[in-house]
Design an enzyme around this catalytic site. Sequence first.
Site, PDB file in Angstrom:
ATOM      1  N   ASP A   3      -9.430  -4.855   8.652  1.00  0.00           N
ATOM      2  CA  ASP A   3      -8.501  -5.787   9.291  1.00  0.00           C
ATOM      3  C   ASP A   3      -9.158  -6.452  10.507  1.00  0.00           C
ATOM      4  O   ASP A   3      -9.015  -7.656  10.734  1.00  0.00           O
ATOM      5  CB  ASP A   3      -7.231  -5.058   9.738  1.00  0.00           C
ATOM      6  CG  ASP A   3      -6.633  -4.208   8.641  1.00  0.00           C
ATOM      7  OD1 ASP A   3      -5.544  -4.548   8.147  1.00  0.00           O
ATOM      8  OD2 ASP A   3      -7.254  -3.203   8.284  1.00  0.00           O
TER       9      ASP A   3
ATOM     10  N   ARG B  74     -11.562  -9.003   9.383  1.00  0.00           N
ATOM     11  CA  ARG B  74     -10.863 -10.223   8.985  1.00  0.00           C
ATOM     12  C   ARG B  74     -10.429 -11.027  10.210  1.00  0.00           C
ATOM     13  O   ARG B  74     -10.489 -12.266  10.209  1.00  0.00           O
ATOM     14  CB  ARG B  74      -9.644  -9.864   8.130  1.00  0.00           C
ATOM     15  CG  ARG B  74     -10.008  -9.407   6.720  1.00  0.00           C
ATOM     16  CD  ARG B  74      -8.835  -8.781   5.981  1.00  0.00           C
ATOM     17  NE  ARG B  74      -9.173  -8.519   4.578  1.00  0.00           N
ATOM     18  CZ  ARG B  74      -8.521  -7.695   3.783  1.00  0.00           C
ATOM     19  NH1 ARG B  74      -7.465  -7.012   4.263  1.00  0.00           N
ATOM     20  NH2 ARG B  74      -8.877  -7.525   2.533  1.00  0.00           N
TER      21      ARG B  74
ATOM     22  N   ARG C  61       0.827  -1.202   0.000  1.00  0.00           N
ATOM     23  CA  ARG C  61       0.000   0.000   0.000  1.00  0.00           C
ATOM     24  C   ARG C  61       0.864   1.257   0.000  1.00  0.00           C
ATOM     25  O   ARG C  61       0.519   2.267  -0.598  1.00  0.00           O
ATOM     26  CB  ARG C  61      -0.918  -0.001   1.219  1.00  0.00           C
ATOM     27  CG  ARG C  61      -1.981  -1.085   1.190  1.00  0.00           C
ATOM     28  CD  ARG C  61      -2.841  -1.039   2.444  1.00  0.00           C
ATOM     29  NE  ARG C  61      -3.852  -2.106   2.435  1.00  0.00           N
ATOM     30  CZ  ARG C  61      -3.656  -3.305   2.911  1.00  0.00           C
ATOM     31  NH1 ARG C  61      -2.489  -3.613   3.436  1.00  0.00           N
ATOM     32  NH2 ARG C  61      -4.611  -4.209   2.869  1.00  0.00           N
TER      33      ARG C  61
ATOM     34  N   HIS D 209      -3.055   0.355   8.576  1.00  0.00           N
ATOM     35  CA  HIS D 209      -3.748  -0.603   7.720  1.00  0.00           C
ATOM     36  C   HIS D 209      -2.711  -1.127   6.731  1.00  0.00           C
ATOM     37  O   HIS D 209      -2.588  -0.651   5.601  1.00  0.00           O
ATOM     38  CB  HIS D 209      -4.898   0.081   6.981  1.00  0.00           C
ATOM     39  CG  HIS D 209      -5.578  -0.792   5.960  1.00  0.00           C
ATOM     40  ND1 HIS D 209      -6.100  -2.030   6.264  1.00  0.00           N
ATOM     41  CD2 HIS D 209      -5.812  -0.595   4.641  1.00  0.00           C
ATOM     42  CE1 HIS D 209      -6.623  -2.563   5.174  1.00  0.00           C
ATOM     43  NE2 HIS D 209      -6.457  -1.706   4.161  1.00  0.00           N
TER      44      HIS D 209
END
Length: 316
Positions: free
Chosen positions: A147, A150, A87, A174
């Site tokens: 997250d 998840r 990212r 993140h």
Amino acid sequence: MSSKITIIGAGSVGSTIAYTLSSQDIASEIVLIDINKKKAEGEVLDIIQGTCFRDPISIIAGDYEDARDSDIVIITSGIARKPGQTRLELTQTNVNILKSITPEIVKAAPNALYLIVSNPVDIMTYVFTKISGLPENQILGSGTILDSARLRCGLSEHFQIAQSNIHAYVFGEHGDTSFIPWSGAYISGVSVDEYYDLEKKLGKDIEPIDKEAMLQYVQKSGGEIISKKGATFYAVSSSVCKLCSLLVSSSESISTVSTMMHGEYGIDDVCLSTLTLVGPNGVQGKVPMRMTKAEIEQLKKSADALKEIIAQIDLN
């Protein structure tokens, strides 16, 4: 529930957010804006033709001026992450895109709550906070809400317990320096370790949880999905729509969103995710969670990694 939500960016994430919102009772008006106007128009036409199965809702492909009086503005614009790309490698390109968008949308909707989704989301939230001129309570990034979702999914599958019973979170960036503060992970009031012992006493065939493997599952899920199907957009869109519902609710809720730090846990001048109180008036403050010294150091490590990237980007 009557609210107007504008989405900047009609890519996979932005259009899926628009579609998901169109099937829920969060917004009565949705505006989808993209530099590729035809793409936005096509997405809106596809979405709106399915809305006869719900209460009436307005969905248009618009321009910045159409965002006027928005309650929430969601920014998803940016170049998508490619397979094998982190990212943070996206940073300067997406920062430049954000810098071009910000003055236009803030002029049109100065009173909206701004939800930043574009990656790398913590840095994009930081940049928007610095350049928008808006009060900080109006700005939050989607942060580690995905997250944390998840993590709840992984723990649910491991313990064979409903996700609604799990209260566990991912803190920090993140991205690659995120971590799980296990000292704050509970299953209906019982710590994860205690719950394992309880399950064993009940005769359940269950293995001890591999905490490092669970963190890897959380951190690597996005990359795995991208390698298999090219992009991630369903789960992140569900997460963003959940945040929207919190922002238009009558009471406040706690979520792991990315906001500016002002000395909490000894961290300042960076955006990352910890427990944050959010609601109809935007960000109301951080909720301090008891963490071990090692966990606080992990949070500081995540902050330092983000600050290192921030120091290298051009904000002007």
